[in-house]
Design an enzyme around this catalytic site. Structure first.
Site, mmCIF file in Angstrom:
data_model
loop_
_atom_site.group_PDB
_atom_site.id
_atom_site.type_symbol
_atom_site.label_atom_id
_atom_site.label_comp_id
_atom_site.label_asym_id
_atom_site.label_seq_id
_atom_site.Cartn_x
_atom_site.Cartn_y
_atom_site.Cartn_z
ATOM 1 N N ARG A 186 0.845 -1.188 0.000
ATOM 2 C CA ARG A 186 0.000 0.000 0.000
ATOM 3 C C ARG A 186 0.881 1.239 0.000
ATOM 4 O O ARG A 186 1.884 1.302 0.714
ATOM 5 C CB ARG A 186 -0.895 0.023 1.256
ATOM 6 N N GLU B 256 -2.985 7.666 -4.591
ATOM 7 C CA GLU B 256 -3.129 6.701 -5.690
ATOM 8 C C GLU B 256 -4.478 6.926 -6.357
ATOM 9 O O GLU B 256 -5.482 6.988 -5.654
ATOM 10 C CB GLU B 256 -3.040 5.281 -5.149
ATOM 11 N N HIS C 129 -0.591 -0.252 -9.942
ATOM 12 C CA HIS C 129 -1.337 -1.251 -9.158
ATOM 13 C C HIS C 129 -1.714 -2.453 -10.038
ATOM 14 O O HIS C 129 -2.884 -2.875 -10.089
ATOM 15 C CB HIS C 129 -2.581 -0.627 -8.522
#
Lengths: 307, 307
Positions: B220, B249, B268
């Site tokens: 993360r 993000e 991602h």
């Protein structure tokens, strides 16, 4: 006692290699009539080697510093007059690692992401369970197979002879290459450059690969017909190509491959000088011990086969 | 006979997941009083989930679709009222593969080579024998260790509890992180984002790493203080950082990290939708079988720990 020591010539000064030679029972001698073994630590200078050979009347064995010896063979100096050994196999570990780095980078599209300047969409393929066709059955191929065991890949090895590679799922001869290309996720080139393998990957082979396959070359640029690769990448016939070696090499700055979005080029750094230094010293030491004990040397070059 | 089947609600239409539910003994029901199990297949929409929960008076179990559930925990809806399961561990294979791809790419400087437009000098480090510090002891860490066994690396796992990870050379507690950073070649972040881990890698931790170390983040973005990373990279405090997750993000297009030569960013995509699809279906099927048999579910979330 000194008569037991092997008279070895090391043309370029190198304390690290010199220590390996002395510790394994060599005695350093200047180039000339005393030289029994020549450890050629000048990279890729066949002309100088040829001149040196003519001064060494007692010479029995030449240790070359690289794994691929196509330039020495091409210069016509690798004859049956002496035992010739290359470093083949000695650098397999770092080169196979580089091949895996390039493979994962292409599958995960890292070359495209490195050039991106904004967030993008999902993309990428996995190596788990992939079918990798490896051209070559030497140290690099074997180490690549070992490194990828945890991924459960399927490996087809394509080689000159019919001897099966134990760790591969299938071993076929070079003449059968066309049969397996349509089923390859990855085509890895890890074979010496010889008269037989020069230009072995051209337009027909690239067209036979699936559109989402990637080509990895860590061997020699001359295995691939560069113009055909340029066309195949530009037309999207394959998903991408990553190569540590080029033809011509170095690749000229104005070459179109530098701008090709599907290409990733590293400048012959699969085995850097820092990485190979201890590996070459170990190979030299092993071979000096073997020579003194009358055992077969490691990495003997077959002048007829060219590697 | 239908009474034996577990009433499951799948809010978004998905034939693949629906088939997995039915084949494992689930019976699809609309959201409402009949719902006993909720397979939440809407990514990262905690507000909608909260609204849905209020209509399900018979609800016993919620299966979340992602491995990290920090957004659901942060929204305060993961309570002791139901059993909550995440997909933790289910996507470990592709994420660990991505972590290895990023690691090798940074060590071999592929991010720099992808941006090069001419031949360059030798550079690169090897993973063989490297010391990798992994923050996290879950599925990703364990799979990364398994994938890198052939490289003979040394692994230090840093985790919340003191339970040793068998496959690691050493397991230490998060409070000891500072001790091992100066000896890391690679620092891999593979831990959930919780109150304890938010911002755990900041200026002090980056400064403690060797100058030739690389940072890899597949967990993360919030684990790293982004501003501190920007400074550390710009000043060359570490050799590079590759990350699949960012904070914020998505990383905004004008962010300075897009221009940072030592950075490599993937959007991602460690576990793409294509990769996780069969893995999520399998996890759902396994858990439905377990629920019907009264066994403990896989991937149970501890609301207090936050993962």
């Amino acid at each position: 006692l000194a008569d037991d020591l092997l008279p070895v010539t090391l043309p370029a000064p190198d304390e690290f290699l010199a220590a390996a030679i002395v510790q394994s029972g060599g005695r350093l001698v200047p180039p000339g009539p005393e030289t029994t073994a020549l450890v050629w630590n000048l990279q890729h200078k066949p002309d100088e080697l040829k001149a040196a050979l003519s001064t060494m009347s007692a010479l029995k064995w030449v240790q070359l510093p690289s794994a691929g010896v196509d330039d020495f063979v091409g210069a016509g100096i690798v004859t049956e007059d002496f035992i010739w050994t290359s470093a083949k196999g000695a650098y397999a570990a770092p080169v196979a690692e580089h091949a895996l780095a390039l493979t994962l980078a292409m599958l995960r599209q890292l070359h495209k992401r490195a050039r991106a300047e904004s967030w993008g969409c999902q993309a990428g393929k996995t190596l788990y369970g992939a079918h990798v066709v490896i051209l070559g059955a030497g140290g690099i191929a074997q180490e690549f197979i070992r490194l990828t065991i945890p991924f459960g890949i399927k490996v087809t090895v394509v080689r000159r002879t019919a001897d099966p590679v134990e760790e591969a799922h299938r071993t076929i001869r070079t003449s059968q290459l066309a049969e397996v290309l349509p089923e390859a996720d990855v085509l890895l080139l890890a074979t010496p450059l010889t008269a037989e393998t020069t230009g072995i990957i051209g337009a027909a082979e690239l067209a036979a690969l699936p559109k989402d396959a990637v080509l990895i070359n860590v061997a020699r640029g001359g295995l691939v017909r560069t113009h055909d690769l340029v066309v195949a990448l530009a037309q999207g016939q394959i998903a991408g190509a990553a190569f540590d070696v080029t033809d011509p090499e170095p690749l000229p700055t104005n070459h179109s491959l530098w701008k090709e979005p599907r290409a990733l080029i590293t400048p012959h750094t699969a085995d850097t000088a820092d990485m190979i230094r201890p590996l070459l010293a170990q190979r030299i030491a092993d071979n000096i011990c073997r020579f003194r004990e009358g055992k077969q040397l490691i990495g003997i070059v077959d002048p007829a086969a060219g590697y």
